[in-house]
Design a protein around this motif. Structure first.
Motif, PDB file in Angstrom:
ATOM      1  N   LEU A 120       0.827  -1.215   0.000  1.00  0.00           N
ATOM      2  CA  LEU A 120       0.000   0.000   0.000  1.00  0.00           C
ATOM      3  C   LEU A 120       0.859   1.261   0.000  1.00  0.00           C
ATOM      4  CD1 LEU A 120      -2.826  -0.987   2.539  1.00  0.00           C
ATOM      5  CD2 LEU A 120      -3.024  -0.813   0.053  1.00  0.00           C
ATOM      6  N   ASP A 121       2.053   1.141   0.563  1.00  0.00           N
ATOM      7  CA  ASP A 121       2.956   2.298   0.610  1.00  0.00           C
ATOM      8  C   ASP A 121       3.806   2.429  -0.649  1.00  0.00           C
ATOM      9  OD1 ASP A 121       1.935   2.812   3.066  1.00  0.00           O
ATOM     10  OD2 ASP A 121       3.633   2.015   4.210  1.00  0.00           O
ATOM     11  N   GLY A 122       3.516   1.642  -1.665  1.00  0.00           N
ATOM     12  CA  GLY A 122       4.263   1.753  -2.913  1.00  0.00           C
ATOM     13  C   GLY A 122       5.553   0.955  -2.921  1.00  0.00           C
ATOM     14  N   GLY A 123       5.725   0.102  -1.922  1.00  0.00           N
ATOM     15  CA  GLY A 123       6.956  -0.681  -1.819  1.00  0.00           C
ATOM     16  C   GLY A 123       6.974  -1.934  -2.668  1.00  0.00           C
ATOM     17  N   GLY A 124       5.877  -2.200  -3.364  1.00  0.00           N
ATOM     18  CA  GLY A 124       5.856  -3.333  -4.286  1.00  0.00           C
ATOM     19  C   GLY A 124       5.513  -4.656  -3.629  1.00  0.00           C
ATOM     20  N   PRO A 125       5.729  -5.725  -4.374  1.00  0.00           N
ATOM     21  CA  PRO A 125       5.280  -7.046  -3.944  1.00  0.00           C
ATOM     22  C   PRO A 125       6.171  -7.690  -2.885  1.00  0.00           C
ATOM     23  CG  PRO A 125       6.393  -7.199  -6.054  1.00  0.00           C
ATOM     24  CD  PRO A 125       6.346  -5.746  -5.716  1.00  0.00           C
ATOM     25  N   THR A 126       5.592  -8.646  -2.164  1.00  0.00           N
ATOM     26  CA  THR A 126       6.333  -9.458  -1.202  1.00  0.00           C
ATOM     27  C   THR A 126       5.966 -10.915  -1.413  1.00  0.00           C
ATOM     28  OG1 THR A 126       6.200  -7.688   0.437  1.00  0.00           O
ATOM     29  CG2 THR A 126       6.779  -9.879   1.266  1.00  0.00           C
ATOM     30  N   LEU A 127       6.951 -11.766  -1.335  1.00  0.00           N
ATOM     31  CA  LEU A 127       6.692 -13.200  -1.295  1.00  0.00           C
ATOM     32  C   LEU A 127       6.882 -13.682   0.135  1.00  0.00           C
ATOM     33  CD1 LEU A 127       7.870 -15.939  -3.728  1.00  0.00           C
ATOM     34  CD2 LEU A 127       8.129 -16.274  -1.289  1.00  0.00           C
ATOM     35  N   ILE A 128       5.854 -14.283   0.685  1.00  0.00           N
ATOM     36  CA  ILE A 128       5.959 -14.863   2.023  1.00  0.00           C
ATOM     37  C   ILE A 128       5.981 -16.372   1.869  1.00  0.00           C
ATOM     38  CG2 ILE A 128       4.735 -15.215   4.201  1.00  0.00           C
ATOM     39  CD1 ILE A 128       3.648 -12.281   3.631  1.00  0.00           C
ATOM     40  N   GLU A 129       7.070 -16.966   2.300  1.00  0.00           N
ATOM     41  CA  GLU A 129       7.150 -18.432   2.220  1.00  0.00           C
ATOM     42  C   GLU A 129       6.789 -18.989   3.580  1.00  0.00           C
ATOM     43  OE1 GLU A 129      10.808 -20.044   0.601  1.00  0.00           O
ATOM     44  OE2 GLU A 129      10.398 -21.997   1.516  1.00  0.00           O
ATOM     45  N   ALA A 130       5.639 -19.605   3.640  1.00  0.00           N
ATOM     46  CA  ALA A 130       5.146 -20.164   4.897  1.00  0.00           C
ATOM     47  C   ALA A 130       5.535 -21.636   4.955  1.00  0.00           C
ATOM     48  CB  ALA A 130       3.633 -20.001   4.989  1.00  0.00           C
ATOM     49  N   GLU A 131       6.391 -21.980   5.919  1.00  0.00           N
ATOM     50  CA  GLU A 131       6.812 -23.380   6.060  1.00  0.00           C
ATOM     51  C   GLU A 131       5.736 -24.149   6.798  1.00  0.00           C
ATOM     52  OE1 GLU A 131      10.463 -22.715   8.253  1.00  0.00           O
ATOM     53  OE2 GLU A 131      11.586 -23.247   6.449  1.00  0.00           O
ATOM     54  N   THR A 132       5.275 -25.199   6.160  1.00  0.00           N
ATOM     55  CA  THR A 132       4.221 -25.991   6.774  1.00  0.00           C
ATOM     56  C   THR A 132       4.331 -27.421   6.272  1.00  0.00           C
ATOM     57  OG1 THR A 132       1.821 -26.073   7.170  1.00  0.00           O
ATOM     58  CG2 THR A 132       2.521 -25.274   5.006  1.00  0.00           C
ATOM     59  N   MET A 133       3.294 -28.211   6.549  1.00  0.00           N
ATOM     60  CA  MET A 133       3.339 -29.610   6.130  1.00  0.00           C
ATOM     61  C   MET A 133       1.934 -30.075   5.794  1.00  0.00           C
ATOM     62  SD  MET A 133       5.226 -32.473   5.890  1.00  0.00           S
ATOM     63  CE  MET A 133       4.695 -34.137   5.498  1.00  0.00           C
ATOM     64  N   ARG A 134       1.820 -30.699   4.647  1.00  0.00           N
ATOM     65  CA  ARG A 134       0.537 -31.294   4.269  1.00  0.00           C
ATOM     66  C   ARG A 134       0.376 -32.594   5.037  1.00  0.00           C
ATOM     67  NH1 ARG A 134       0.672 -33.755  -1.261  1.00  0.00           N
ATOM     68  NH2 ARG A 134       0.679 -35.667  -0.034  1.00  0.00           N
ATOM     69  N   MET A 135      -0.539 -32.630   5.982  1.00  0.00           N
ATOM     70  CA  MET A 135      -0.628 -33.769   6.898  1.00  0.00           C
ATOM     71  C   MET A 135      -1.456 -34.918   6.339  1.00  0.00           C
ATOM     72  SD  MET A 135       1.386 -32.891   9.261  1.00  0.00           S
ATOM     73  CE  MET A 135       1.073 -34.090  10.566  1.00  0.00           C
ATOM     74  N   HIS A 136      -2.247 -34.662   5.326  1.00  0.00           N
ATOM     75  CA  HIS A 136      -2.984 -35.740   4.662  1.00  0.00           C
ATOM     76  C   HIS A 136      -2.379 -35.991   3.285  1.00  0.00           C
ATOM     77  CE1 HIS A 136      -6.952 -35.376   7.174  1.00  0.00           C
ATOM     78  NE2 HIS A 136      -5.993 -36.007   7.806  1.00  0.00           N
ATOM     79  N   GLY A 137      -2.955 -36.929   2.559  1.00  0.00           N
ATOM     80  CA  GLY A 137      -2.516 -37.169   1.189  1.00  0.00           C
ATOM     81  C   GLY A 137      -2.888 -36.000   0.305  1.00  0.00           C
ATOM     82  N   HIS A 138      -2.473 -36.092  -0.945  1.00  0.00           N
ATOM     83  CA  HIS A 138      -2.828 -35.032  -1.892  1.00  0.00           C
ATOM     84  C   HIS A 138      -4.340 -34.881  -1.964  1.00  0.00           C
ATOM     85  CE1 HIS A 138      -2.828 -32.498  -5.402  1.00  0.00           C
ATOM     86  NE2 HIS A 138      -3.491 -33.392  -6.109  1.00  0.00           N
ATOM     87  N   GLY A 139      -5.031 -35.997  -2.005  1.00  0.00           N
ATOM     88  CA  GLY A 139      -6.493 -36.012  -1.946  1.00  0.00           C
ATOM     89  C   GLY A 139      -6.930 -37.183  -1.088  1.00  0.00           C
ATOM     90  N   ALA A 140      -8.240 -37.301  -0.944  1.00  0.00           N
ATOM     91  CA  ALA A 140      -8.763 -38.346  -0.064  1.00  0.00           C
ATOM     92  C   ALA A 140      -8.430 -39.751  -0.580  1.00  0.00           C
ATOM     93  CB  ALA A 140     -10.273 -38.175   0.084  1.00  0.00           C
ATOM     94  N   HIS A 141      -8.033 -39.845  -1.840  1.00  0.00           N
ATOM     95  CA  HIS A 141      -7.700 -41.131  -2.445  1.00  0.00           C
ATOM     96  C   HIS A 141      -6.252 -41.532  -2.178  1.00  0.00           C
ATOM     97  CE1 HIS A 141      -6.643 -37.782  -5.058  1.00  0.00           C
ATOM     98  NE2 HIS A 141      -5.596 -38.506  -5.376  1.00  0.00           N
TER      99      HIS A 141
END
Lengths: 324, 386
Positions: free
Chosen positions: B251-272
């Motif tokens: 909003l202050d004109g400083g441009g984009p930011t990439l936030i890398e949130a470290e996490t873990m997918r605790m289930h499979g890709h899908g229910a299958h």
């Protein structure tokens, strides 16, 4: 009324609409300071500034994808592929993002993708394509292909005002060759077909640069054979003016469909299928098609001439049809 | 012999706040904010647990994909957004973002179950949706296409001089595709007001990050002139703070930011997918860092009755499921409607912005464009011409 080239008419339409609607902006490679590879956008950046006439990096997915975003934000982007061949690099953004958006989410994507298409000047396999069939197969995209300066301006303005993504096919071969009277001010040409020339013996259905080839052929068939050929200019491929196509079949009972694009699954194939389905009983002869064979468009003049339909070949196939 | 260091890029998450579980250094958060954060974390988990069950019972067609373990990222990020900001788009692990913006629970379950609903009319895949009335653009499956669209939205906001941003979610897997590069390049070049939230959940389906890229996403950002921050994606307060900082910068004109949130997918890709390819020790390590448990400690310290909140959330979900199950499937005749927009386009509305810091701007600004005043997103005027 002024006499303009096809290219000047596109520029005129763009300028008119940018003056009338401050939501309209132009994005593309070299469209700003340079005025575009073909000079369609010449002078626009000086008049409208760098936010409304943006030179972009060489990044077609970004050009189309950011246009989708700008459209969702309420603007009316008109983006340019420097040559229509390069739309392949932004295909996913156009087909999967823009085309499906309204059906999936109810959000409209009012944007225009200008696509300089076609061959005839030794552009080779990457600067000569006619990609319209790719997009005819993708739901949610409208596709228009003007053949005259007047239609080029009116269809472009109508495309900008349309609330959907529109592929605007502008044929490079027509840019400076096609000249004609163009009305002043803003006007819309409807997304319907137009009977360019009336006849009773045979209908030639065409669009884009093939309309003038069809008219040349029709002139020769009158001069040499005293046969009156009707020429229907589709102007819009999506939506396709089915009523106009069926009406011309009813009038002449013989149809030749001409595509400059590769033959398989081309726009002309859709027209042929429509006629087979809905006008079979009106036919006195098989529907014939003339199109580029399924090869990349070759560079060497002798090879390119061997694949692109021209008036000679149109006359030849028309005579076969008339003799059937 | 290879001279290239093949060490894994990430495993258990390097960026944890000291004593994260016991503190709340998001100083701007009130007790009501913590209650709201916890409610949305719980709602995300309860809805998805119910979704998995409904899928296994055959009541959700297709497949089902959930974001278990990643709830803090989508909830924390969306909580930092103002009502006029746009999300383009939440992904399949980002239910929390939809809920924070105010997506209706009954409509959500109708959508999951393929019933007639205002979000999609049954046309969109079950975990793909977005309520345009709430300033959410639904995602597509081709990732990260919507990052590019977010850049275009941000460009529109900038050109018009509007103080709002676009935010885009994507995963580690998205950072291998060309659209990621094009979005990063253009956003950095033009300094567009956009925030990119990368959920590094260790896996692209079955492929771990060390088989996807040599340099982590946050480190690549500098090459585009994009600011970057690595954050513990399981810490809702840390994500909220990071996105809030990025939003202010934009909003202050400083441009984009990439936030890398470290996490873990605790289930499979899908229910299958039983995710047998995941190292059990890694999974156990991340299970010990459950984002709901972590925030529950903070919530309790603020006097919030977490158990009562959970019971309340479960009740609301049960009511929504019941209503959804009683809703008919869409009329088959409607399958060919709505491909094209006819008439004036219906635009993006304003989302809920529950963070107390937005209270002043949120109150009294629900205009006709707001979610409460806008009808069905696919209204009759936008249906395809016959």
């Amino acid at each position: 009324m002024a006499t303009l080239t096809y290219l000047q008419a596109i520029s005129d339409g763009l300028r008119e609409e940018m003056r009338a609607d401050d939501r309209v902006l132009v994005l593309g490679e070299d469209v700003g300071a340079f005025g575009g590879a073909f000079k369609v956008t010449d002078g626009l950046q000086a008049e409208f500034g760098e936010d409304r006439v943006q030179d972009t990096p060489i990044a077609e997915a970004a050009i189309i994808g950011t246009s989708v975003g700008a459209a969702l934000a309420g603007l009316r982007p008109v983006c340019e592929m420097q040559f229509s061949d390069f739309v392949a690099c932004g295909f996913d953004q156009l087909v999967n993002v823009a085309g499906k958006m309204h059906y999936r989410t109810g959000l409209a994507v009012p944007m225009v993708v200008r696509l300089p298409t076609g061959g005839g000047f030794a552009g080779g396999p990457f600067h000569s394509q006619n990609p319209e069939a790719w997009f005819m197969h993708a739901p949610g995209l409208k596709i228009v292909a003007p053949s005259t300066p007047e239609d080029a301006k009116g269809l472009l303005i109508a495309a900008i005002r349309d609330p959907n993504p529109v592929c605007f096919l502008e044929h490079k071969h027509l840019y400076r060759r096609a000249k004609g009277e163009v009305p002043d001010g803003g006007y819309e040409t409807p997304f319907t077909a137009r009977t360019v020339r009336e006849g009773d013996a045979l209908s030639i259905v065409a669009y884009g640069a093939m309309v003038s080839a069809a008219l040349d052929a029709a002139d020769r068939l009158w001069d040499e054979d005293r046969v009156l050929v009707e020429v229907l200019d589709l102007r819009s491929l999506v939506p396709l003016d089915e009523d106009a196509i069926l009406a011309t079949v009813t009038r002449t009972n013989r149809v030749l469909i001409v595509d400059e694009a590769n033959a398989t699954c081309a726009a002309g194939a859709q027209v042929a299928a429509l006629i087979a389905d809905r006008a079979f009983g009106d036919l006195d002869a098989p529907v014939r098609r003339l199109a580029a064979p399924d090869v990349p468009i070759p560079f060497s003049p002798s090879l390119e001439a061997a694949v692109l339909p021209d008036p000679d070949r149109i006359v030849e196939v028309a005579r076969e049809l008339l003799a059937y | 012999m290879s001279t290239i260091d093949m060490k894994p890029t990430l495993r258990v998450g390097a960026r944890r706040r000291p004593d994260a579980a016991a503190t709340d250094d998001g100083a701007s958060l009130t007790v009501a904010d913590h209650r709201s954060l916890h409610e949305h974390l719980l709602m995300t988990r309860v809805v998805e647990e119910r979704g998995v069950r409904l899928y296994k019972q055959g009541k959700i067609p297709g497949s089902f994909y959930d974001g278990r373990g990643q709830e803090a990222t989508s909830v924390g990020a969306a909580f930092a957004l103002g009502p006029d900001d746009v999300i383009s788009s939440p992904l399949i692990r980002d239910l929390g973002a939809h809920l924070v913006r105010g997506t209706d629970l009954t409509e959500l379950f109708r959508h999951y179950m393929g019933r007639e609903n205002a979000l999609s009319h049954g046309r969109e895949g079950n975990i793909h949706f977005g309520d345009r009335r709430l300033g959410i653009v639904g995602p597509v499956s081709m990732l990260p296409d919507m990052m590019v669209v977010a850049v275009g939205l941000a460009m529109g906001f900038r050109i018009r001089g509007e103080r709002r941003i676009a935010l885009s979610f994507f995963g580690d897997g998205s950072t291998s595709r060309g659209d990621w590069h094009e979005a990063m390049n253009v956003a950095g070049l033009r300094r567009e007001p956009v925030v990119f939230v990368c959920e590094n959940n260790q896996l692209a389906y079955s492929t771990p990050t060390d088989r996807q890229f040599r340099v982590r996403p946050a480190d690549r950002a500098a090459g585009y002139g994009v600011a970057a921050e690595v954050v513990d994606g399981n810490d809702v307060v840390a994500v909220f703070d990071a996105v809030g900082r990025a939003r202010e910068r934009a909003l202050d004109g400083g441009g984009p930011t990439l936030i890398e949130a470290e996490t873990m997918r605790m289930h499979g890709h899908g229910a299958h997918d039983d995710a047998r390819y995941v190292d059990p020790e890694l999974r156990a390590a991340w299970a010990a860092r459950d984002p709901l448990d972590a925030h529950a400690t903070i919530a309790r310290a603020h006097g919030i009755d977490v158990e009562a909140l959970r019971a309340e959330v479960e009740e609301r979900v049960a009511v929504a499921v019941q209503a959804a199950a009683a809703t008919p499937l869409p009329d088959p005749a409607s399958a060919t409607e709505g491909v094209f927009c006819v008439g004036e386009p219906a635009g993006l509305g304003r989302g809920a912005a529950p963070f107390s810091g937005f209270a002043a701007t949120a109150q009294g600004t629900r205009t006709a464009a707001g979610p409460t005043a806008t009808a069905d997103p696919l209204t009759a005027q936008t249906r395809q011409a016959a």
